[in-house]
Motif scaffolding. Sequence first.
Motif, PDB file in Angstrom:
ATOM      1  N   TYR A   1     120.677 -26.957  18.381  1.00 50.27           N
ATOM      2  CA  TYR A   1     121.334 -28.156  18.916  1.00 50.27           C
ATOM      3  C   TYR A   1     120.351 -28.941  19.776  1.00 50.27           C
ATOM      4  O   TYR A   1     119.824 -28.433  20.760  1.00 50.27           O
ATOM      5  N   GLY A   2     120.110 -30.182  19.382  1.00 51.10           N
ATOM      6  CA  GLY A   2     119.162 -31.019  20.093  1.00 51.10           C
ATOM      7  C   GLY A   2     118.007 -31.451  19.220  1.00 51.10           C
ATOM      8  O   GLY A   2     117.360 -32.455  19.499  1.00 51.10           O
ATOM      9  N   LEU A   3     117.742 -30.695  18.147  1.00 49.19           N
ATOM     10  CA  LEU A   3     116.711 -31.101  17.194  1.00 49.19           C
ATOM     11  C   LEU A   3     117.318 -32.075  16.186  1.00 49.19           C
ATOM     12  O   LEU A   3     118.455 -31.895  15.739  1.00 49.19           O
ATOM     13  N   MET A   4     116.550 -33.087  15.822  1.00 45.60           N
ATOM     14  CA  MET A   4     116.969 -33.984  14.753  1.00 45.60           C
ATOM     15  C   MET A   4     116.927 -33.215  13.436  1.00 45.60           C
ATOM     16  O   MET A   4     116.151 -32.265  13.277  1.00 45.60           O
ATOM     17  N   PHE A   5     117.744 -33.634  12.480  1.00 42.95           N
ATOM     18  CA  PHE A   5     117.760 -32.951  11.190  1.00 42.95           C
ATOM     19  C   PHE A   5     116.398 -33.007  10.516  1.00 42.95           C
ATOM     20  O   PHE A   5     115.999 -32.081   9.818  1.00 42.95           O
ATOM     21  N   GLU A   6     115.657 -34.089  10.715  1.00 42.27           N
ATOM     22  CA  GLU A   6     114.345 -34.228  10.098  1.00 42.27           C
ATOM     23  C   GLU A   6     113.307 -33.321  10.755  1.00 42.27           C
ATOM     24  O   GLU A   6     112.207 -33.171  10.229  1.00 42.27           O
ATOM     25  N   GLU A   7     113.671 -32.690  11.882  1.00 43.28           N
ATOM     26  CA  GLU A   7     112.769 -31.783  12.591  1.00 43.28           C
ATOM     27  C   GLU A   7     113.055 -30.311  12.298  1.00 43.28           C
ATOM     28  O   GLU A   7     112.310 -29.436  12.730  1.00 43.28           O
TER      29      GLU A   7
ATOM     30  N   PRO B   1     115.248 -20.201  21.863  1.00 45.60           N
ATOM     31  CA  PRO B   1     115.276 -21.083  23.033  1.00 45.60           C
ATOM     32  C   PRO B   1     116.273 -22.227  22.887  1.00 45.60           C
ATOM     33  O   PRO B   1     116.493 -22.984  23.832  1.00 45.60           O
ATOM     34  N   TYR B   2     116.908 -22.324  21.725  1.00 47.30           N
ATOM     35  CA  TYR B   2     117.782 -23.455  21.449  1.00 47.30           C
ATOM     36  C   TYR B   2     119.254 -23.084  21.611  1.00 47.30           C
ATOM     37  O   TYR B   2     119.669 -21.971  21.291  1.00 47.30           O
ATOM     38  N   PRO B   3     120.088 -24.048  22.060  1.00 47.44           N
ATOM     39  CA  PRO B   3     121.532 -23.808  22.154  1.00 47.44           C
ATOM     40  C   PRO B   3     122.221 -24.064  20.815  1.00 47.44           C
ATOM     41  O   PRO B   3     121.607 -24.565  19.868  1.00 47.44           O
ATOM     42  N   VAL B   4     123.499 -23.721  20.754  1.00 45.89           N
ATOM     43  CA  VAL B   4     124.337 -23.980  19.578  1.00 45.89           C
ATOM     44  C   VAL B   4     125.479 -24.887  20.020  1.00 45.89           C
ATOM     45  O   VAL B   4     126.049 -24.703  21.093  1.00 45.89           O
ATOM     46  N   ASN B   5     125.812 -25.873  19.202  1.00 46.82           N
ATOM     47  CA  ASN B   5     126.910 -26.782  19.499  1.00 46.82           C
ATOM     48  C   ASN B   5     128.239 -26.045  19.311  1.00 46.82           C
ATOM     49  O   ASN B   5     128.583 -25.659  18.193  1.00 46.82           O
ATOM     50  N   PRO B   6     129.025 -25.847  20.389  1.00 50.14           N
ATOM     51  CA  PRO B   6     130.273 -25.076  20.248  1.00 50.14           C
ATOM     52  C   PRO B   6     131.287 -25.735  19.325  1.00 50.14           C
ATOM     53  O   PRO B   6     131.994 -25.061  18.582  1.00 50.14           O
ATOM     54  N   ALA B   7     131.374 -27.068  19.355  1.00 51.01           N
ATOM     55  CA  ALA B   7     132.322 -27.762  18.476  1.00 51.01           C
ATOM     56  C   ALA B   7     131.926 -27.573  17.024  1.00 51.01           C
ATOM     57  O   ALA B   7     132.775 -27.415  16.143  1.00 51.01           O
ATOM     58  N   GLY B   8     130.630 -27.574  16.763  1.00 55.06           N
ATOM     59  CA  GLY B   8     130.168 -27.401  15.394  1.00 55.06           C
ATOM     60  C   GLY B   8     130.528 -26.053  14.832  1.00 55.06           C
ATOM     61  O   GLY B   8     131.020 -25.954  13.704  1.00 55.06           O
ATOM     62  N   PHE B   9     130.319 -25.017  15.607  1.00 50.06           N
ATOM     63  CA  PHE B   9     130.552 -23.698  15.036  1.00 50.06           C
ATOM     64  C   PHE B   9     132.033 -23.338  14.983  1.00 50.06           C
ATOM     65  O   PHE B   9     132.413 -22.419  14.259  1.00 50.06           O
ATOM     66  N   THR B  10     132.883 -24.045  15.699  1.00 51.14           N
ATOM     67  CA  THR B  10     134.323 -23.810  15.573  1.00 51.14           C
ATOM     68  C   THR B  10     134.765 -24.032  14.135  1.00 51.14           C
ATOM     69  O   THR B  10     135.472 -23.207  13.545  1.00 51.14           O
TER      70      THR B  10
END
Length: 255
Positions: A60-66, A86-95
Motif C-alpha cells: 500500500y503506497g506503491l503505484m501499480f507501475e512500481e 516494510p510496506y503496509p496493507v490497505n485494510p479496506a482492500g483486503f476485506t
Amino acid sequence: MTETANLNVKASVSDEEWQTRVDLAACYRLIAMHGWDDLVFTHISARVPGPDEHFLINAYGLMFEEMTASSLVKVDLNGRKVLDSPYPVNPAGFTIHSAVHEARTDVGCVLHTHTRAGIAVSAQADGLRPLSQNSLFPLISIGYHDYEGVALNEDEKPRLVADLGSNNFLILRNHGLLAVGRSIADAFLGMYLLESACQIQLMAQSSGATLVEVDERILSGIAAQAEEVTKGLGGQLAWPGLLRKLDRRDSSFRD
C-alpha cells in the motif's frame, strides 16, 4: 526495493510462490499500462501455492507501475503479514479479497478496479447490457452487490460473497468492478473483457442512437462458444504475449 531485498525475498519463498509473485506484479503493471489503476487504490490478490491460506497483495503506497515481485506483501486471511515487509496493507482492500478467497477455494486471483467506465456502468439501473460481443462473456457469469460504504465492515463479507456466488464477475454498485479467476492470467482476461464491455456500452449510449441488444438466444449459447474459442485455457493464451510486451517496456516487475 533494492537488489539485496529482492534476493532475500526470493530466497525465503518457494519457486512456485516466486512465479506467482512475478505474475501478480506483471498484472499490476498491466492494469497501469491500460490506464485502469486509481493512484495507489484498488487491489489484485493472488493465492500462494501450497497448503497454507496465504495470499499476496500490493504494498500500500506503491503505484501499480512500481509493483515488483519482491514488494508484494504476503498475508493470511485476516490480513496479517506472514513474511516481513516494510510496506503496509490497505485494510479496506483486503476485506473484499479475503471474503472471496475464503469462500471460493477455486479462485486463485481476485482483481478489483475503480475505472470511470466501470463505476459509470455500476451506477446504471440496468447494469451491464448485451450490447457487444465483449459483454457476452461477463454476462453469463455476473452478479451485483449494492453499495454499503467503504469496505471496512466485516459484516458486509457474507453479503458480498452471496452476491458473487459461483460467478466470475461482480459489479459493485457505485463502486467498481471485480473479476476472479483460477489463475492471475484468467482474472486479467476477465477484467479486460468486462472493462472493455463497459467502455463500449458508454460509447454506444453517448451516440444517442437507438441501441440493438444481442438476442437472448445467442447469450444462452455463449458459454459453449467461449470454451471453443479458448480451448479451456482462458487467459493463458494471451498471458505469454502480455509478459513479452511488459519485458520490452520494463522488466523490473520481475525484481
